[in-house]
Design a protein around this motif. Structure first.
Motif, PDB file in Angstrom:
ATOM      1  N   ASP A   8       1.104  -1.129   0.264  1.00 33.87           N
ATOM      2  CA  ASP A   8      -0.272  -0.188   0.479  1.00 33.87           C
ATOM      3  C   ASP A   8       0.768   1.603  -0.110  1.00 33.87           C
ATOM      4  N   HIS A  10       0.458   3.474  -2.397  1.00 38.79           N
ATOM      5  CA  HIS A  10       0.041   5.040  -2.329  1.00 38.79           C
ATOM      6  C   HIS A  10       0.456   5.593  -3.018  1.00 38.79           C
ATOM      7  N   ASP A  35      -0.719  -2.279  -4.770  1.00 38.46           N
ATOM      8  CA  ASP A  35      -1.652  -0.446  -4.457  1.00 38.46           C
ATOM      9  C   ASP A  35      -0.230   0.578  -4.289  1.00 38.46           C
ATOM     10  N   HIS A  63      -6.689  -1.164  -6.376  1.00 35.80           N
ATOM     11  CA  HIS A  63      -6.401   0.170  -6.668  1.00 35.80           C
ATOM     12  C   HIS A  63      -5.377   0.317  -7.934  1.00 35.80           C
ATOM     13  N   HIS A 117      -2.823  -9.495  -1.554  1.00 39.21           N
ATOM     14  CA  HIS A 117      -2.984  -8.257  -1.206  1.00 39.21           C
ATOM     15  C   HIS A 117      -4.558  -8.428   0.220  1.00 39.21           C
ATOM     16  N   HIS A 149      -4.181  -3.811   2.116  1.00 39.02           N
ATOM     17  CA  HIS A 149      -5.353  -3.702   1.866  1.00 39.02           C
ATOM     18  C   HIS A 149      -5.782  -3.068   3.160  1.00 39.02           C
ATOM     19  N   HIS A 151      -4.622  -1.893   5.221  1.00 39.53           N
ATOM     20  CA  HIS A 151      -3.752  -0.358   6.120  1.00 39.53           C
ATOM     21  C   HIS A 151      -2.894  -0.238   7.394  1.00 39.53           C
TER      22      HIS A 151
HETATM   23 ZN    ZN Z   1      -4.844   0.149  -0.302  1.00 37.44          ZN
END
Ligand code: ZN
Length: 246
Positions: A8, A10, A35, A63, A117, A149, A151
């Motif tokens: 993640d 991001h 992600d 994402h 994930h 996933h 976080h």
């Molecule tokens: Zn995420």
């Protein structure tokens, strides 16, 4: 083998750089749990940085999948949808094709360890508590499953029929010795958008020889990441939440 575990990210290059500095010299290879993009303002920079690391194992996140156009953004919140549409405009067709080609988990990295994930049976599953972990353990035969996933840095351990939530309280480093008689679901937390109340970037290091895993947190330039989000015209809540880690 010592493995850097990232999840993640991001599109938060400030957090990504802080993690790499903190982990310098402590790993031989890299795992990415998906992600890479979405929410943050530096998708290209994060993809380029990940290319340099060249993860030996990687799975896609939801994402990445939506950004690549494999599924639509109907299940996303308006804020997440706005960010993913902006992200798509930042990436070349070739980069979007590479996102589309990322493997779906679970992927086995050795005889003891798989990565995914969300959860082994569903990449979109939010594995938040012991009840979720019990469901996930039902479809996991490996001794260790690394996932992302949610976080949040979490540790769930199955011994016999009992599931233990061994999620750490807020701390900078936690070394876990993986017990040979247990199975584990471990989330290293999110590099780029933590949601467990600790705004510091989160990641983990796995030593496959000593069977130990270290969860780590590292401060990063949050104002810098927020400034980029605002300059890109992305929704304000995406900047605000970085400061609170929720
Ligand atoms: Zn995420």
């Amino acid at each position: 083998m010592r493995i850097l575990i990232l999840s993640d990210l991001h599109a938060n290059i400030e957090a990504f750089h802080a993690v790499l500095t903190d982990a310098e010299g402590a790993y031989d290879t890299t795992i990415c749990l998906g992600d890479i993009v979405g929410y943050g303002a530096s998708p290209r920079e994060c993809i380029e940085q990940l290319d340099i690391l060249a993860p030996q194992w990687i799975v896609r996140g939801n994402h990445d999948r939506v950004c690549a156009g494999i599924t639509d953004s109907r299940t996303f919140s308006p804020v997440a949808r706005a960010a993913i549409e902006w992200t798509r405009g930042q990436l070349s067709p070739a980069t979007l094709a590479r996102l589309a080609a990322l493997p779906t988990g679970p992927v086995a990295i050795d005889a003891h360890t798989t990565i995914c994930h969300g959860a082994p049976s569903d990449e979109d599953f939010y594995l938040l508590d012991s009840a979720d972990a019990r469901l996930a353990f039902a479809s996991q035969s490996a001794a260790l499953c690394l996932h992302g996933h949610t976080h949040a840095q979490t540790i769930f351990r199955l011994q016999g029929f009992a599931v233990y939530d061994e999620t750490p309280a807020r701390r900078t480093r936690l070394l876990v010795s993986l017990d040979a008689g247990s199975r584990y679901l471990i989330n290293p937390g999110s590099v780029g958008q933590p949601r467990d109340g600790d705004p510091r970037a989160a990641y983990a290091l796995l030593d496959t020889d000593s069977r130990t895993l270290e969860l780590r947190r590292v401060p990063y330039d949050i104002p810098g990441a927020q400034q980029r989000i605002r300059a890109a015209g992305l929704p304000e809540p995406l900047a605000r939440r970085l400061a609170t880690g929720d």
